[in-house]
Scaffold this motif. Sequence first.
Motif, PDB file in Angstrom:
ATOM      1  N   LYS A  42       5.270   0.165   5.704  1.00  0.00           N
ATOM      2  CA  LYS A  42       4.286   1.023   6.358  1.00  0.00           C
ATOM      3  C   LYS A  42       4.974   2.090   7.205  1.00  0.00           C
TER       4      LYS A  42
ATOM      5  N   ASP B 264       0.838  -1.195   0.000  1.00  0.00           N
ATOM      6  CA  ASP B 264       0.000   0.000   0.000  1.00  0.00           C
ATOM      7  C   ASP B 264       0.875   1.248   0.000  1.00  0.00           C
ATOM      8  N   TYR B 265       0.439   2.253  -0.754  1.00  0.00           N
ATOM      9  CA  TYR B 265       1.210   3.487  -0.885  1.00  0.00           C
ATOM     10  C   TYR B 265       0.976   4.402   0.316  1.00  0.00           C
TER      11      TYR B 265
END
Length: 749
Positions: free
Chosen positions: A159, A35-36
Amino acid sequence: MTAATGLALAPVATALAEPACAAPNEETGWRTSLDYTAGKAEGSGKWGLIGDVKTRNSRPTYISRNGDVTDNNSADVRPCGEGAVGCRDVTYNYGVGVNPVTGDLWVSDSGKVCHGRFACSAAGLGFLNQGQAGTPRVFQYAPTGTDQEDATDYKGNGKYNVQPADRNYGIGKQFVELANRTVHQNEYVSAQIPNLVHGPRGITFTKDGTTWVVDSESRQPNNATNPNRIKRYAPDGTIIAGAGVAGTWVTGSTTPGNFNSGYSVSLTTRPDGSVLANAEVDDTLVVFAPDGTPLPKIKLDNPTMTGGLTHPFAPHANGNRYINPYGVASDPEDGSLYLSLVNFRDDDKNTMAPFIEKRAADGTTVTQFVGEGRFNEGDVTFGPFVNDVAGSPTYRHMFAWSQSQSAIQEFDKDGNFIREWINGSTADANEQETSKTVATPNMAIPRGIDFDKNGFMYVTIGEGTDNARVQVYGMTPNPIDQASAKYVDSNYQSATVTWVDAPDTPGAADSKSDVLDYSIELSEDNGATWNLIERDRSIVKSYTLENLDPAKDYLVRIAAWNEAGNGDWRIAPLRKARIELTKQGAFDANANQINWTFAITNTGKCPLTNVEITDTLTGISGITYDWANVATQGTLAPNESINASTTSAIEMQNQSQTVVNTAAVTAAAGNLEVADTAEATVIIPTVKPTPDTTPEATAEGTTEETPEVAPGGQLPKTGSTSLTATLYTVFAGITIGTGLILFRRRNAS
């Protein structure tokens, strides 16, 4: 992004010993399946947000006219100086700099002077002709000594923590928090009208660690304590003698150090150590020696043009071509000067595309117009700033932007456009692989830029807003240079992945923060989809994957992560090593022996070494291999085959014999051994005792001789009587007779 399940990941040694079965350097790229996170960059050599330093309290404090502290922005409060009746905490952060000697971070708060009743009314100051919306002051943030690993807001597995509102973020934690900073304020309080006409803005440093801050709004002698236009601080932060005087416009003085009341927001240090400040309206650059001694000013009007350039500014009625500077920056090597100009807002408003004027070091000769078409028409161009940190990727690059643009434009030393820095929070907006845009959250109202010894870029943003802060930018890690994956057990359930990064230049100010982690992704469908292997943050460059499915083929993808984002990944296929052995035997009656032949094939995807057959049959002779090349004997490339042969002697008996022979082949694929076995059965025919050769009389009085056994085991037929010796020669994998299988093959991986 999907996390893989049923797989265990165990750390192993970090040394990269390239196994023959590993597949290094198969493929590389930049976008992962993770996830960006807004502000972070994807791919090596890209810029991402690595931290920030807070310059204002997360919740504004209001002080009512009766002195009560409240967080209610009601009608009975108005912005003014910090600590005075009717004040609120607003920061108009402007200049920024990292002291190259002490490492302290310096930030100026201009206090935002308003001019005219409309502007002052909008600032909440009523219908004053001039007023101060905030508190003019300078902040000094001491280094904490915290290393990058402890300062990080990276959590692992790609993250990051959310950018907080109440503390420094990421690399910003290498500086003290807002509550512990030093506030320099007394020197920006006027004797006649408190907090009225001061505006600390531009910041620069001399080689001895002295900090220089230009006080844009100062009007001497309003500050009797420190009347100089430029305030100076010793390396320990102590205020020392200033430099220059504001002066008055009416005099038009050419005296060194006199600004003639010219507005000044910019300072720059030249290669020789001297310091320049712009003097708006006076059309000059005010020059000082490193110790603050004034030197002759540089007049900017009517410059000499080179390279066939024609200046677009038309001469005025008196024939004078005015050049009105808003900012100045110096190239750290050749001393070339970059000037941003007020002309585009005033004298030549909306008549041409703004540009940055580049001049020779003497300041009198124009050599280039930089950035035409990159700035807004009718706007003042802010900046310029030049990176003076040698060895950094943007060394000698110039940065500037239009006042209403909030998009920093970057150019190299030759004036070529490199990239722009804008506000944005999506991966596509910050996609720097094919675009020339760095998009990070809160990039609005930029005012100052500087670089530290690491090549990190510091930008003051959000002047006068809740987002007022210093944002810090750095570059993503180097690419994964080599990556290898190999199985470590014959059941294909465990595999080791090893990798190395592309090397850094030792001691270089490469703008890259430290590597904090490596992500490992697996694909079971040849790269169509990827699953992240969840694990604790680690910088060990080798891991063991466990509980793999032997029936599946895997690709492994590794990428490095730092505070700015991820570097280029590399894929290593996880290949299975296999070998196959076939065997056959044939009885040679003439030689009373069995001729054994073998075929060895590399049926896997890994090169094999130390290929060897073992045959323990009694009476077996040495094994001969048909290697095509002596130099490569003992090795087999994928899909390559080799033949071998041997013999075993047979002692003929009066009854049939069954010879069962099992052979094995072994080979190495890196540190992994592969093997296979093959079995062949040969039946030796019955051989009767040699008969009496004396002819016997027949009923008809004739005699009949016993025939000899012909080669191959077939007895010739004579007359009505025949003797037959049956030879069964059985080949591997062939069915004899009516379904009798006399050969079976056993495989072992």
